[in-house]
Design an enzyme around this catalytic site. Structure first.
Site, PDB file in Angstrom:
ATOM      1  N   CYS A  11      18.054 -18.749 -10.372  1.00 31.22           N
ATOM      2  CA  CYS A  11      19.022 -17.773  -9.846  1.00 31.22           C
ATOM      3  C   CYS A  11      18.842 -16.479 -10.638  1.00 31.22           C
ATOM      4  O   CYS A  11      17.787 -16.290 -11.266  1.00 31.22           O
ATOM      5  CB  CYS A  11      20.449 -18.317  -9.905  1.00 31.22           C
ATOM      6  SG  CYS A  11      21.060 -18.688 -11.562  1.00 31.22           S
ATOM      7  N   ARG A  17      24.710 -20.517 -10.913  1.00 29.24           N
ATOM      8  CA  ARG A  17      24.189 -21.384  -9.836  1.00 29.24           C
ATOM      9  C   ARG A  17      23.086 -22.336 -10.284  1.00 29.24           C
ATOM     10  O   ARG A  17      23.146 -23.535  -9.998  1.00 29.24           O
ATOM     11  CB  ARG A  17      23.690 -20.510  -8.677  1.00 29.24           C
ATOM     12  CG  ARG A  17      24.798 -19.775  -7.958  1.00 29.24           C
ATOM     13  CD  ARG A  17      24.270 -18.686  -7.068  1.00 29.24           C
ATOM     14  NE  ARG A  17      23.682 -17.584  -7.844  1.00 29.24           N
ATOM     15  CZ  ARG A  17      23.060 -16.546  -7.340  1.00 29.24           C
ATOM     16  NH1 ARG A  17      22.921 -16.450  -6.029  1.00 29.24           N
ATOM     17  NH2 ARG A  17      22.571 -15.592  -8.119  1.00 29.24           N
ATOM     18  N   ASP A 128      26.268 -15.710  -4.886  1.00 27.05           N
ATOM     19  CA  ASP A 128      26.509 -15.462  -6.311  1.00 27.05           C
ATOM     20  C   ASP A 128      28.025 -15.476  -6.567  1.00 27.05           C
ATOM     21  O   ASP A 128      28.751 -14.640  -6.016  1.00 27.05           O
ATOM     22  CB  ASP A 128      25.909 -14.089  -6.648  1.00 27.05           C
ATOM     23  CG  ASP A 128      26.029 -13.740  -8.107  1.00 27.05           C
ATOM     24  OD1 ASP A 128      26.766 -14.437  -8.834  1.00 27.05           O
ATOM     25  OD2 ASP A 128      25.378 -12.764  -8.516  1.00 27.05           O
TER      26      ASP A 128
HETATM   27  P1  4NP Z   1      23.913 -16.645 -11.536  1.00 28.83           P
HETATM   28  O1  4NP Z   1      25.168 -15.649 -11.559  1.00 28.83           O
HETATM   29  O2  4NP Z   1      22.734 -15.830 -11.044  1.00 28.83           O
HETATM   30  O3  4NP Z   1      24.315 -17.691 -10.534  1.00 28.83           O
HETATM   31  O4  4NP Z   1      23.747 -17.176 -12.947  1.00 28.83           O
HETATM   32  C1  4NP Z   1      25.202 -14.460 -12.259  1.00 28.83           C
HETATM   33  C2  4NP Z   1      25.383 -14.472 -13.626  1.00 28.83           C
HETATM   34  C3  4NP Z   1      25.458 -13.279 -14.316  1.00 28.83           C
HETATM   35  C4  4NP Z   1      25.347 -12.082 -13.650  1.00 28.83           C
HETATM   36  C5  4NP Z   1      25.152 -12.069 -12.263  1.00 28.83           C
HETATM   37  C6  4NP Z   1      25.070 -13.269 -11.574  1.00 28.83           C
HETATM   38  N1  4NP Z   1      25.449 -10.841 -14.357  1.00 28.83           N
HETATM   39  O5  4NP Z   1      25.479  -9.788 -13.707  1.00 28.83           O
HETATM   40  O6  4NP Z   1      25.503 -10.868 -15.605  1.00 28.83           O
END
Ligand code: 4NP
Length: 163
Positions: A11, A17, A128
């Site tokens: 991800c 995720r 997300d």
């Molecule tokens: P992930 O979610 O891609 O599912 O781990 C996110 C975690 C952090 C961030 C964005 C999406 N961020 O902008 O820090």
């Protein structure tokens, strides 16, 4: 026929995720008796959260379903695309971003959208949940539980172990 299988979930941040996908898939693989056969990991296309445990909101939602998320975030490595048999990305943006880790474009056939393996949901991406409320984390887990059953079937076929 291969005797082992390496599966990588990807991800953006590797704190919501994909660590949840890793946790759900580990349980599915353990229940299928394939713990020693299937290697599972997760990574993020961004390195912002390297070394951190999964987001507390994701860990809480997962714990309510009996899952302990223990992985530490890491960024995708250039070598991952060569080393893994299947790379499952959560959304189309991840799919585009991961191309930068395969400069010669030799391994892109291994990269697929996770939701291709869902049978009970119409979504084509795992949304997300980072900037949203708790329902987003539940939705992620619903999609992951659905798709991981399909991923198990796919791996069993590739290993020649289909029931
Ligand atoms: P992930 O979610 O891609 O599912 O781990 C996110 C975690 C952090 C961030 C964005 C999406 N961020 O902008 O820090």
């Amino acid at each position: 026929m291969p005797t082992t299988f390496k599966l990588l979930f990807v991800c953006l941040g590797n704190i919501c995720r994909s660590p949840a996908a890793e946790g759900v898939m580990r349980r599915v693989i353990d229940e299928a008796g394939l713990t020693e056969t299937v290697h599972i990991d997760s990574a993020g296309t961004a390195g912002w959260h390297t070394g951190k445990r999964a987001d507390q909101r994701m860990r809480t939602a997962a714990a309510a379903r009996g899952l302990d998320l223990t992985s530490l975030a890491r960024q995708v490595h250039d070598s991952d695309l060569a080393n893994y048999d299947l790379v499952l990305v959560m959304d189309r943006s991840n799919h585009l971003d991961i191309r930068t880790f395969d400069r010669e474009k030799k391994h892109l056939e291994k990269v697929r959208l996770f939701c291709e393996f869902c049978t009970d949901h119409e979504e084509t991406e795992v949304p997300d949940p980072y900037y949203g409320g708790p329902e987003g984390f539940e939705k992620v887990l619903d999609l992951l539980e659905d798709g991981c059953a399909g991923v198990l079937h796919h791996i069993q076929q590739r290993l020649g172990k289909a029931a």
